[in-house]
Every structure is written in structure tokens, then in C-alpha cells.
Design a protein around this motif. Structure first.
Motif, PDB file in Angstrom:
ATOM      1  N   ASP A  86       0.522  20.719  -9.262  1.00 40.97           N
ATOM      2  CA  ASP A  86       1.772  20.035  -9.565  1.00 40.97           C
ATOM      3  C   ASP A  86       1.488  18.689 -10.207  1.00 40.97           C
ATOM      4  O   ASP A  86       0.635  17.932  -9.736  1.00 40.97           O
ATOM      5  N   TYR A  87       2.203  18.375 -11.274  1.00 42.96           N
ATOM      6  CA  TYR A  87       2.054  17.081 -11.923  1.00 42.96           C
ATOM      7  C   TYR A  87       2.820  15.990 -11.185  1.00 42.96           C
ATOM      8  O   TYR A  87       2.602  14.812 -11.421  1.00 42.96           O
ATOM      9  N   LYS A  88       3.722  16.379 -10.305  1.00 42.02           N
ATOM     10  CA  LYS A  88       4.554  15.403  -9.622  1.00 42.02           C
ATOM     11  C   LYS A  88       3.863  14.870  -8.378  1.00 42.02           C
ATOM     12  O   LYS A  88       3.499  15.624  -7.482  1.00 42.02           O
ATOM     13  N   LEU A  89       3.701  13.564  -8.358  1.00 41.36           N
ATOM     14  CA  LEU A  89       3.099  12.871  -7.235  1.00 41.36           C
ATOM     15  C   LEU A  89       4.220  12.268  -6.410  1.00 41.36           C
ATOM     16  O   LEU A  89       5.055  11.530  -6.936  1.00 41.36           O
ATOM     17  N   SER A  90       4.259  12.595  -5.122  1.00 44.14           N
ATOM     18  CA  SER A  90       5.293  12.043  -4.239  1.00 44.14           C
ATOM     19  C   SER A  90       4.718  10.855  -3.494  1.00 44.14           C
ATOM     20  O   SER A  90       3.642  10.951  -2.903  1.00 44.14           O
ATOM     21  N   PHE A  91       5.452   9.765  -3.497  1.00 44.25           N
ATOM     22  CA  PHE A  91       4.994   8.533  -2.859  1.00 44.25           C
ATOM     23  C   PHE A  91       5.757   8.253  -1.578  1.00 44.25           C
ATOM     24  O   PHE A  91       6.956   8.539  -1.468  1.00 44.25           O
ATOM     25  N   TYR A 112       0.838  -1.186   0.000  1.00 48.81           N
ATOM     26  CA  TYR A 112       0.000   0.000   0.000  1.00 48.81           C
ATOM     27  C   TYR A 112       0.880   1.245   0.000  1.00 48.81           C
ATOM     28  O   TYR A 112       1.825   1.355   0.783  1.00 48.81           O
ATOM     29  N   PHE A 113       0.527   2.168  -0.888  1.00 46.59           N
ATOM     30  CA  PHE A 113       1.297   3.390  -1.035  1.00 46.59           C
ATOM     31  C   PHE A 113       0.419   4.603  -0.775  1.00 46.59           C
ATOM     32  O   PHE A 113      -0.676   4.730  -1.343  1.00 46.59           O
ATOM     33  N   CYS A 114       0.932   5.497   0.050  1.00 53.86           N
ATOM     34  CA  CYS A 114       0.328   6.803   0.241  1.00 53.86           C
ATOM     35  C   CYS A 114       1.054   7.775  -0.683  1.00 53.86           C
ATOM     36  O   CYS A 114       2.271   7.656  -0.893  1.00 53.86           O
ATOM     37  N   ALA A 115       0.325   8.720  -1.256  1.00 55.92           N
ATOM     38  CA  ALA A 115       0.926   9.667  -2.184  1.00 55.92           C
ATOM     39  C   ALA A 115       0.301  11.040  -1.987  1.00 55.92           C
ATOM     40  O   ALA A 115      -0.834  11.157  -1.512  1.00 55.92           O
ATOM     41  N   ALA A 116       1.041  12.060  -2.393  1.00 51.56           N
ATOM     42  CA  ALA A 116       0.558  13.426  -2.223  1.00 51.56           C
ATOM     43  C   ALA A 116       1.115  14.322  -3.315  1.00 51.56           C
ATOM     44  O   ALA A 116       2.185  14.059  -3.882  1.00 51.56           O
ATOM     45  N   ARG A 117       0.377  15.368  -3.612  1.00 52.17           N
ATOM     46  CA  ARG A 117       0.872  16.411  -4.506  1.00 52.17           C
ATOM     47  C   ARG A 117       0.186  17.711  -4.129  1.00 52.17           C
ATOM     48  O   ARG A 117      -0.875  17.717  -3.512  1.00 52.17           O
ATOM     49  N   VAL A 118       0.799  18.812  -4.523  1.00 54.86           N
ATOM     50  CA  VAL A 118       0.141  20.099  -4.335  1.00 54.86           C
ATOM     51  C   VAL A 118      -0.807  20.327  -5.504  1.00 54.86           C
ATOM     52  O   VAL A 118      -0.754  19.629  -6.515  1.00 54.86           O
ATOM     53  N   ALA A 119      -1.650  21.319  -5.387  1.00 56.14           N
ATOM     54  CA  ALA A 119      -2.810  21.461  -6.259  1.00 56.14           C
ATOM     55  C   ALA A 119      -2.469  21.440  -7.749  1.00 56.14           C
ATOM     56  O   ALA A 119      -3.101  20.731  -8.511  1.00 56.14           O
ATOM     57  N   PRO A 149      -3.555  18.855 -12.634  1.00 54.54           N
ATOM     58  CA  PRO A 149      -3.103  17.695 -13.398  1.00 54.54           C
ATOM     59  C   PRO A 149      -4.004  16.458 -13.290  1.00 54.54           C
ATOM     60  O   PRO A 149      -3.830  15.527 -14.037  1.00 54.54           O
ATOM     61  N   GLY A 150      -4.956  16.422 -12.358  1.00 53.50           N
ATOM     62  CA  GLY A 150      -5.855  15.280 -12.244  1.00 53.50           C
ATOM     63  C   GLY A 150      -5.282  14.138 -11.433  1.00 53.50           C
ATOM     64  O   GLY A 150      -4.149  14.178 -10.962  1.00 53.50           O
TER      65      GLY A 150
END
Lengths: 113, 112
Positions: free
Chosen positions: A98-103, A89-96, B98-99
Motif C-alpha cells: 500500500d502506498y498509503k501511510l497512516s499516521f 514524534y509520529f508513529c506510522a504504518a502501512r500494509v506491504a 512502495p518503499g
């Protein structure tokens, strides 16, 4: 720096018992938050997401997560696990915008009979 | 509904050989496309993303490159593979700015 932390590398739980997976984030503002699940050799499947509003979010497969701003947490829960919930299971976040998702590093869940 | 495909599913390549991994999305237009690598013990690393045809953003300088020749096609390439390129490569798509990202089934690459 922006980061997502999953403190538990591995959790073992008995079938039918409850499960809680921890996730903490470090962002300047409240990020968009996600939980994904990955079965061995498979891609990631989205369980649920939080953007705003109700802090208790319902997802697929009977999972829910609660956003707590005061604790910078977004913990995932399931009241009664099934053997098929054994996965990573992975939790992920990004700012509004931003295309980059941090895991986070992921939590492996083992379900014992 | 949208579907994302990746191929091949598994690939074994010698060091120094070229690489081409393909990702396609069906059932949508103008998706954002992403390449991630998942190496053992290192979590998920964003390699490239694209918001449109011909537009590629590189997140990590390395031995790999990406191209987007068509709206729903994203290709990951290398001219000469290194041992360190071994891993599980995941493609993802999203809509909007970005969705929410949705992932493909992945390609397992083993460089020997």
C-alpha cells in the motif's frame, strides 16, 4: 479499519532521563511500522522502521523501538534524552503493498533541564 | 544521495486566489511522490500520490489538485483557495513498491 494510535499527546521528561513513546496499531496483518520525528516548522525525519525479523530495531539519534505482536505495539525508546530531542514524534504504518501511510496523531516531547 | 526540495517555504494568500506549490527530488529516478497536509490538531493527511509521470491518485476530494509534469517534479495546485486550505504542506518521496517515505522541509500556507 486500519489505524495507528499514540495514546500520549504530550510527554515531559528531564534531560538525561529515559523516554518511551507508545504506539499501537490496528491492522488485519502485521504492517510495516515507522517512527518519524518533526522539529518545529520542519519536515519529518525518519528515525527507524520495522518490516520483519529482529523485533528490536535500532535507529538514528540513539533511538530504538520494539515490535510486540501480542500487544500490537511498536514503542519508541531512548535511554537518555538530550534537550535536542524536544520535538513531535509520529508513529506510522502501512500494509506491504500500500502506498498509503497512516499516521498516529503524534506525541509532543518536552525536555526540561 | 537524494534530496527533496519544496518551495516556497512560506506563503500567505488571500481567499479565492490560486495556489501552486512545487516539490522536486534530486539524485534518483522514478520516485513515488506524495503530498500531505498537516493542519493544527488534525495530524498528517495524505492528499495525493503519484507512481509515475502523469499518474495521480487522489485520496481526499477537495479544493486541491496535483500534477506531475516531470519524473521528479510534483505540483500541488488550487484555482481558488479557501480558509480551510491553511496548513503545513509536506512532500515526500519513496522508491519501489512502495518503499519508505522521506519528507521534504514543507511549505507553510496561510490563507487570509
Amino acid at each position: 479499519a486500519q489505524s495507528v494510535t499514540q495514546p500520549d499527546i504530550h510527554i515531559t521528561v528531564s534531560e538525561g532521563a529515559s523516554l518511551e513513546l507508545r504506539c499501537n496499531y490496528s491492522y488485519g496483518a502485521t504492517p510495516y511500522l515507522f517512527w518519524y520525528v518533526q522539529s518545529p516548522g520542519q519536515g519529518l525525519q525518519l528515525l527507524l522502521k520495522y518490516f520483519s525479523g529482529d523485533t528490536l530495531v535500532q535507529g538514528i539519534k540513539g533511538f530504538e523501538a520494539e515490535f510486540k505482536r501480542s500487544q500490537s505495539s511498536f514503542n519508541l525508546r531512548k535511554p537518555s534524552v538530550h534537550w535536542s530531542d524536544a520535538a513531535e514524534y509520529f508513529c506510522a504504518a502501512r500494509v506491504a503493498n500500500d502506498y498509503k501511510l497512516s499516521f498516529g496523531a503524534g506525541t509532543t516531547v518536552t525536555v526540561r533541564a | 544521495s537524494q534530496t527533496i526540495h519544496q518551495w516556497p517555504a512560506t506563503l500567505v494568500q488571500p481567499v479565492g486566489s490560486p495556489l501552486s506549490l512545487e516539490c522536486t527530488v534530486e539524485g534518483t529516478s522514478n520516485p513515488n511522490l506524495y503530498w500531505y497536509r498537516q493542519a493544527a490538531g488534525r495530524g498528517l493527511q495524505l492528499l495525493f500520490y503519484s507512481v509515475g509521470i502523469g499518474q495521480i491518485s487522489s485520496e481526499v476530494p477537495q479544493n486541491l489538485s496535483a500534477s506531475r509534469p516531470q519524473d521528479r517534479q510534483f505540483i500541488l495546485s488550487s484555482k481558488k483557495l479557501l480558509l480551510s486550505d491553511s496548513g503545513f504542506y509536506l512532500c515526500a518521496w519513496s522508491l519501489g513498491s512502495p518503499g519508505t517515505q522521506y519528507f521534504g522541509p514543507g511549505t507553510r500556507l496561510l490563507v487570509l
